[in-house]
Design an enzyme around this catalytic site. Structure first.
Site, PDB file in Angstrom:
ATOM      1  CG  ASN D 169      -0.335  -0.341   2.537  1.00 23.29           C
ATOM      2  OD1 ASN D 169       0.898  -0.615   2.522  1.00 23.29           O
ATOM      3  ND2 ASN D 169      -1.078  -0.010   3.364  1.00 23.29           N
ATOM      4  CD  GLU D 264       2.956  -0.340  10.057  1.00 24.22           C
ATOM      5  OE1 GLU D 264       3.887  -0.037   9.744  1.00 24.22           O
ATOM      6  OE2 GLU D 264       1.889  -0.095   9.772  1.00 24.22           O
ATOM      7  CB  CYS D 298      -1.556  -0.733   8.803  1.00 20.21           C
ATOM      8  SG  CYS D 298      -0.564   0.618   8.607  1.00 20.21           S
TER       9      CYS D 298
END
Lengths: 496, 496, 496, 496
Positions: D169, D264, D298
Site C-alpha cells: 500500500n 508492523e 494499516c
C-alpha cells in the site's frame, strides 16, 4: 568583491550601512568608524557609528519580530537557515576578502572560515529542529506520596532578543555560531560586530537578509564600543548575551541583569609534553597550534610545559618547524601575518621585552615590522615572567621546562584562565589521569587545543568564561523551560 | 540455615515448594527433582516437578496481577523493591549456603553474590522510577509540511508477563537482574530457576514474598526443562523472555513468537596482550579473570592471545599466579572448587585430551578428582584445537601465541561468540584502535572481562546473545512504547 | 524540643550557634540577631551575628573541602545524603516546632515540610548519582569534513562553592532543595538562612552534620543581611548562587560576577476560569491555592480572572469555602495564621486600603489583629488597583472579571512576574491553547499553581527568576561541562 | 514515464531487472513475475523471478559492503542520502505513475507518497548523524562499592545486513522508512518489494543507485514470496528484519533466529466517539480516516464505536460525507479506486455478506465492479459479526453503537490487534483517561489514526507488531550497543 554585486546595497558611497527593520540604513549620526587594514595600516573600510536611538529601534523591532518568529514551524525556520548557509557559501569570496583586509587573515583560511560557517549554520538548523521539537513528558508518581494524576509537558522556548558580540579573530564564524542557534531556537538577534571584522559581518548578515528572514528579526548595529557598548549590553530588551572576546566579558557579566550569559573570554592553553611523546609528531602539532593565524586564537597553544629531559629535543624540532613558517601579507597566504592592531603588536612586544629582561632564551631573533611580528619561541621561561601567565595573542610561544607532571598540572591550574589544555603522551593511564587533573574546560589528548568540530562542547573555566558552547549546548543555552501540567481528577495509568 | 527460620514455610518435609498465587505450594505431580551437590555428588536438595497445569495457573495469575501492578505508583513499586533488597541482604547467610551446596560456589563469593544482588535490586528500583516516569513530548512541526498542531506524549509501558530464566552460575544475581527491572517496569514475573541453584532462587523469591508484593505478580516454577521448558518458553502468556545460559537460548529464539528477547549466551572472551603491557599486572589479572569460580563465568577469560616475543615471560608469570590458587571444597573458600556437574567435568576433560593430542604444552599436570579439576594453563594452543574455539566453562585456559595484532583480532572476530574481549597495552592509540576492531559486545582495556558494575551495558554479539543488559538497558528492554497524540484544531506555539 | 537532645550542641545559652569547619561556633562579634515569633510578637530565638572574617573562614573551608569531596565516589555521596534524610525525618518534631514558632506555620504543615524535605534529599541523591555518572561520548565524524579520529568524553563536574539563600516561608524545604543538589554534584555549600526560619535551618544543618559529611564542606552563616548580605553574594569564592526570595534577587543578579545564578523570585500567579469549568471543584481548589499558609507562598493563586458570566457563581462558592477556613495560632493548626512580620501585615493592609478606595467589592469584612489578617476575597478588582499587580503575600485574594479569554491572557502576560498560572476549563483545546499563550514558567491546567512534585521543572519568567529548578534541573544547574578529547593518529570506527 | 529516461537501464525489454552488486541484472531463472494492474486487471509490468543463488549473491555482497560502509564518516553517509532524496523528488512523476498502475493509488496521493518519502530520507539522514554520533560515557562510581576507575564508552553500531520487506500500500514510503535508517546507521540493505508496487520500488532503488552508494551495499530482489520468501527471512546473513504487512509477519517472527525484528502488521483501529464531540468535525474526519486510499491503510479507521445517543446523528453526517467521495480509476484522482487484487475484493465481500446475514444496517447499497467496491457504511454492527473484528482493508466501515465508554474500551482492547485507536471528545479528562485505557500502540485524541508525522513513534501492540517505528526509533532499532571500558590503575575524578 566586497560591497559589490549582491552586496552593492549594503554600502552607501564609502560607508557600509547598518541593518535594521530588514533594511540597510545610514545612521542619523552622520558619523562613521574607520577600519584600519592591519597590513597597510591605512583605512580600508568605514562603517556607521550608530546612535542610541538606533539601538533602541533595532531592539524594539527585534522584540516585536520575535513573537511571530516563535510561532513559525521548526522546519520553516530550518529552511531559512539552510538557505542562508547556501548563500553564505556561494559568496565566500567577497566575504573572505573582507577578512583578509580587515584582520589580515591568510586568504585560504579566510575562505575556510566562511565555508565552515555555512556548514555550522546548516548543522545548527537540523540540531535545533530536534532540540526544540522534543520536550519531556513527566508523571507525578515518581515522587513519594504522589499518584499518577499530573502529567507535565516540558518545552524549551525562546528567550527573546539575543545580543551577539563576536570577536575580531573569527568575526564570521563566531558570529554565526551565535546567530544560528539563536534563530533556530525562535529568538531574534541583534549583532554587534567587532570593529575589525565588521565589514565581513555586514556581508554575512546580508546573506541572511537575502535568505528572506522576517523583517526586524535580525539587526546589526555598528559603532564605537565606548559609545554604545554599555548601552547595548545593559539594554532591558536584551534577554541573553553571547559574547566572545577578552576581559570585557567579565565587566559585562557584572553589569548585566538577570539574563543567561554565554561568555567565551581569554585562554592561556597549556601544552604538557611527557617523556614518552612522539616528538616528531608533537613538534609540528604544537607549532601549528601556537602559530596558526599568528597566535591570534583563543585556543592557540600559549605555553608549553615540557619535561626537562626531552626539552632540548622538543625545542630543536619546534625550531625546525617554525623555520618553515612563511611571514608576510595575508594575500600571499603567509602563515604569519600582521597582528590585528598596533596596540596589540605593542603589547606582544612588552611581554617579549619582559621575558628577555628576566632571562628567557630566544630561539629566534625577535623581529617586528609595524604590525608584523616574526614567529618567536622563548625557551627557559620561568613563572616570574609575564609571558608565563599572560596571553600575547601573537606569534610568540613560551616554553617552560618542568621536572614532574605535577609541576605542569600545577602551572596549568594556577592560571586565571581555564579554556583548554593538552597533554602529549602515549600512555593511556597518564593521558587520562592528567587530563582529569587539568582544570580547563577541555583537555586535548595528543593534539593541540581546538574549538571544533563545532558540535563538540566548548567552554572555559574560571576567567575563561561561563556556559558551554558548541552547537547543541548553544541552542540549549538560548532557550528556557516552560512546563504545562495537566491535572487529572483521578490517577490514570497508561495501559497497553 | 537453608529452609529454616523465615524460610521454613518454603519447604515441605524434604522437598522445597514452588511459588504460585503468593503462596508456597506442592506440585500435584507428586514428583520432585533432585539437586546433586557438586562436591559430595550426593542429593543435597529436592524441588517440585511442576506440571503444565501448574505452569498455566502461574501464567494466568501473573497476567491478571500485572494489570493492577501497572497501575501502582512508581515510588510504591520502588518501595517494595527496596524492602525486598533489604530482606535479601539480611538473609544472606542461608541463601549463600545454598549456593555453596548447590553450585559449589566458594563461601565468600556466595555471600558477595547475595549482597551485590541486593544492591542491584535497589539501584534498579531507583533507575526504573526515572526511566518509567519520563517520556518524550514531541511536536509535529519538526517534520517538513507540518504545523505545531499535534502534541505527542510518548510513554514507556510494561510488556506484560516476563519469563526469567537464569543460569546455574549466578542463580541469585542473574535472577534478580531480570526480576527487578521487570517488576519496576510494571511487569509480572515468572521465574524458572536452573536446576543447580534452584533452592537459592526459591529462598531469594521468598524475600520478595516477605516484602509484600501483590499475590500472583511473581511466580516461580521448578521442574525438568525437558518436560516444561518448551511449554514455558512458547507459552502464549509470555510477553518477554530474559534468558542467560548456553545454546538453548538460540533454540528458544527460533521458537519464540513475536516478543522481545534478551539472551545472554556463551562467550569465548579473548585477551590480547601486547609487547608493552606490564606483565606483572597483567598475569594475575588474567589468572583471576580465567580461574575465578573455576572458570564457570560467561565473562571468564577463555583464550589468551599473546605476542610471541613476550609469551614466555607472560606464561611464566601466569604459572606463578596459578600456583597460588587453592583447590578444594567451596566451604573452605578455595579458589578452585568442583565444577557444577559430572558431565561438565567430562566435557572439560574432552577438550583437554584433544589439546594434548594435538600438541598443546601443559604448564601444569592435568589432575581431576570426580568433579574437581585442578587449574590448567595450556600453552602453544593452535587454531586446530577445539579449546581454541570452544568454551570449557572450567579451570582450563588456553594460550595462543600470535605474531601480530591483526592475528589476535582475527582470532577474536572469527569466533561464533562475541561477548567480551580485552586488550592489555599501555599505548592509548593501540588500545582504542584494537578495541574498536574487536567485534565483541564489550572490550575491556587493561583488565579482564567483567559483567559489572551492573549499570554498565552488557551484551553479546553473534551467538553470544541479543539485546543489551545492564540495569538501564534491561529496564528499557522490558518496556514498550505507547504514544498519545493530542490533535489541536489550530496550530499552537508555547510562548513565554 | 528545639535546641535539646541531639540539638543541644547547636545552642549556647540562649543563642544558636553558626556552623563552620564542621563545628558549631559562637561568633566573635558577640552580637546576636533576634527572631520574633509572628504570633506572640516576642523574641523567640536568637542567632549569631557573624562577621565578615567568619564568612571568609567558612568560604575558605568550603573551597578546600570541595576538592576532596569532588573525588568521592557518587554512591558514597548519595549514602551520606540518604543518612541525612533519615536523620531529618527522625527529628521532624523539633524542627517543625521551630517552623511553628519562627514563621507561624500551621503545625501539621510544619511536619509535612520536614518530611517532604527528607524525601527530596533522598530523591536528589539518587538522581545525582545518575546525572553525574553519565556523560556523553561524541565522535568527530558527525560534522562535515571530519573523520572519526576524535573521541570526546563529556563530563559534568562541580562548580565549586554554592551559596544557598532560602526564603522564610519554606526555610527547610527550600534550603535542602539547594543543598542536596549542590552536594550530590560534588560542590560545597554555604547556607545563609532567612532571619525568620534561621533556627529551623540550623537544626536541619545539624542533621547533615550528624550524617557525617566532611569538615568544612557545609557552612551555615547567620547574621544581618544588611551587614553581610552583599559581602556574601559578591564573595569571589562563590561559584554559584541559588536564591529564593523577592526583589533582592534582581539586585544580586546585577552585582554577581560571571557565575551561574538560580533565582526564584516573586510571582503573581493568575488563575483563569472559563465558563465550562466545574465550579464546585474549582472554588475550593482556588481557595486552597490562594489561602494555604495564609497566602505566603510564591505559587499561591494571587489573582483570579474569571469570565463575567460565571463570576457571581464562582465568588459565591469561594465565599462558602473561605467561610470554612479557621483563623488563629499555628499551634492549633489553623488555616490562617499570623503573617510573618508586622511590616508584611502593614503592606497587605496598604493594598487592601487601596483596593477599597478604588471600589473593590469586599466579600468579607476586613479584619486584622496584630499580624493576624482574616481571609479576604476582593471582587470586582480592576487593573488600576495595586492589588491587581502586586503580590500581597497574605490572605487577600483579588478577583477580576473578564469578558474574554484574551483579556485574561493579556492580564497574565502584562505582569512583571511570570512564575506560574492556571486555567480551569474542561475543554481540551482551550486548555492547551490558553496554557501555550500564558507566558509563565508553568501553567497548571485544572489545578492551582504548585511547586511540586519536586522532580517537576519549576521556573519563573521575567522578574520571577532565572534558571529552572526541580531536582533534575537544579543538579544540572550546579554542574559545569568538561570535555576530554582523545585524538587518534588515524580514523577509527567501532566495529561489531 | 516509468522505465524511461534515467530509468531506461532498469528494464530489459519488458521485464524490470533486479539490483545486485550495484548493477541492474536479469535473473538466470529466465522467469518473470507479472504485476496485474488492479484497475485494468491486465498485466501492467513484469519483474525478475530471482533464484536462491541470486539471493545468496546479494546477501554476500551486502555483508561485504557493510564493513566498509560502517567505516564511512557519518556526514558522508548523510550526504549520499540527501542526494538520493533529491533525486527521488526530482523523479516523482514516473515513480508515482508506477503507484497508479500497480496499486491503483490516486494520482495526487501517489505524488505525495514520493515527495514525503524524499523528506523522510533527508530527515532520517540528519537524525542518524546525531544518534550514531553520540554515545554515553559512564563511570563506575555510580554503583555501590565501586571507585571511579572504569570509564565506559557506549557506542551504537550497525547490525549488519538489514532485510526490508514493505507492503503493497505504500511500497515507496514504507521501503524508504526502512532503507534510510538502515543505511545511515551503517548497515547494508536488502529489499524485497511487494509484488504490487515492485516496479515503483525498483525505480526508487535506482534513485539510490544514481546517488552513488557503494556497490553491493544495497540489493533488491524480486520474485515469488512462495519461492524465496522463507529463504530470505531465514537467511543466516540477515541480521535484522523490518517488515510491514499482514499475518505473514507473525510467521516470520516464529521462524527467524536471534535477530532484532521490527514488525508492523495489521490493525483494527477503533474510533470511540463520545456525546460531547463536535460531530460536524468528527464525521468528515472519520470518513477520511476510514476511506482514504479505499481503506487500504494499516491506520485506517476500521471500526466506529459511537455512544448510542448520538449514533443516529453521526451516521447521518457520515453518510453525507461518504456521498461526496468520488469512485473510479486512480488516474482521475478518485477517492475510491479498485482494491489491490481480486482476492482482496472477494475477502471484503465475504465480510459484507456475513454482516448482511447477521443483520447489519447498510447505509448505502453494496456495489462492486470487478476490483472496484463502492464505499459502504455498516451501521448497527454487533460483536458477532466478523467485520466487528476482522480487517477488510477496503472501503467498508462498521459502526458499533455503545452504551458506555467502558463498552467501547472493552471492544478496542479485546481485539487481537493493537495498532492505533482514537477518541473524539472535547473533555480533557475523558480524553486522557480513555486514551490511557485504550490498549493500542498509539491513541489519537480528536483525530483519526495516522502514521505521521514520520518522526513520531509508531508501533502496534499484540498481533499488530513488535518494535517501535518512526524515524528515531527505527534508527535505534537498527543499531546495537558496544561498550569500551577503560580500566585505570587508580581512581580518577575529572576536576575543573
Amino acid at each position: 568583491m566586497a560591497g559589490t554585486g549582491v552586496f552593492a546595497e549594503i554600502i552607501d558611497e564609502e560607508v557600509f550601512k547598518y541593518y535594521s527593520e530588514g533594511e540597510w540604513m545610514k545612521s542619523s549620526s552622520g558619523k562613521s568608524v574607520a577600519i584600519i587594514n592591519p597590513t597597510t595600516r591605512k583605512t580600508q573600510y568605514k562603517v556607521q557609528a550608530c546612535t542610541k536611538e538606533e539601538v533602541n529601534k533595532v531592539m524594539g523591532n527585534a522584540k516585536g519580530a520575535q513573537k511571530e518568529w516563535a510561532k513559525t514551524p521548526l522546519w520553516k525556520r530550518a529552511e531559512l537557515l539552510h538557505k542562508a548557509a547556501a548563500i553564505l557559501k556561494e559568496h565566500k569570496d567577497p566575504i573572505a576578502e573582507c577578512l583578509v583586509k580587515e584582520i589580515a587573515k591568510p586568504a585560504k583560511d579566510a575562505i575556510s572560515e566562511v565555508v565552515r560557517s555555512g556548514d555550522l549554520v546548516s548543522y545548527c538548523a537540523e540540531e535545533g529542529v530536534r532540540i526544540l521539537g522534543e520536550g519531556k513528558f513527566l508523571t507525578a508518581d515518581s515522587f513519594p506520596g504522589h499518584e499518577r494524576n499530573k502529567y507535565c509537558l516540558v518545552s524549551k522556548i525562546p528567550l527573546g532578543v539575543v545580543l551577539a558580540i563576536p570577536p575580531f579573530n573569527y568575526p564570521v564564524n563566531l558570529a554565526v555560531s551565535k546567530i544560528a542557534p539563536a534563530l533556530i531556537a525562535g529568538n531574534s538577534l541583534v549583532l554587534k560586530p567587532p570593529t575589525q571584522g565588521a565589514v565581513a559581518c555586514l556581508h554575512m548578515v546580508h546573506c541572511f537578509h537575502l535568505a528572506g528572514f522576517p523583517k526586524g528579526l535580525i539587526g546589526c548595529i555598528t559603532g564605537k564600543g565606548s559609545e554604545i557598548g554599555d548601552f547595548l549590553t545593559m539594554h532591558p530588551g536584551v534577554k541573553c548575551i553571547s559574547f566572545t572576546g577578552g576581559d570585557t566579558g567579565i565587566a559585562i557579566s557584572k553589569k548585566a541583569g538577570m539574563i543567561p550569559l554565554q561568555m567565551e573570554l581569554g585562554g592561556k592553553d597549556a601544552c604538557i609534553v611527557l617523556e614518552d611523546a612522539d616528538l616528531d609528531q608533537v613538534a609540528p602539532n604544537i607549532v601549528k597550534g601556537g602559530f596558526s593565524y599568528s597566535g591570534q586564537r583563543c585556543t592557540a597553544v600559549k605555553v608549553v610545559l615540557v619535561m626537562d629531559c626531552i626539552a632540548d629535543a622538543l625545542v630543536e624540532k619546534m625550531k625546525a618547524s617554525i623555520a618553515k613558517l612563511t611571514v608576510g601579507p595575508p594575500e600571499d597566504d603567509c602563515d604569519i601575518t600582521p597582528v590585528v592592531t598596533e596596540s596589540s603588536a605593542n603589547y606582544i612586544e612588552e611581554l617579549v621585552v619582559d621575558a628577555r629582561k628576566k632571562g628567557a632564551t630566544f630561539c629566534q631573533e625577535y623581529r617586528r615590522e609595524s604590525n608584523l611580528i616574526w614567529p618567536l619561541l622563548l625557551d627557559n621561561v620561568r613563572p616570574d615572567m609575564r609571558i608565563a601567565w599572560e596571553e600575547p595573542f601573537g606569534p610568540v610561544l613560551p616554553v617552560i621546562r618542568i621536572n614532574s607532571v605535577e609541576e605542569g598540572i600545577h602551572h596549568c591550574n594556577a592560571s586565571n584562565f581555564g579554556l583548554q589544555g593538552c597533554v602529549f603522551t602515549k600512555d593511556i593511564d597518564k593521558a587520562i589521569l592528567i587530563s582529569d587533573a587539568m582544570e580547563t574546560g577541555t583537555v586535548q589528548i595528543n593534539s593541540a587545543p581546538a574549538r571544533g568540530p563545532d558540535h563538540f562542547p566548548f567552554q572555559g573555566l574560571r576567567d575563561s568564561g561561563i556556559g558551554s558552547q558548541g552547537i547543541t549546548n548553544s541552542i540549549n543555552m538560548m532557550t528556557k523551560v516552560k512546563s504545562t501540567v495537566i491535572n487529572l481528577p483521578t490517577p490514570s495509568y497508561t495501559m497497553g
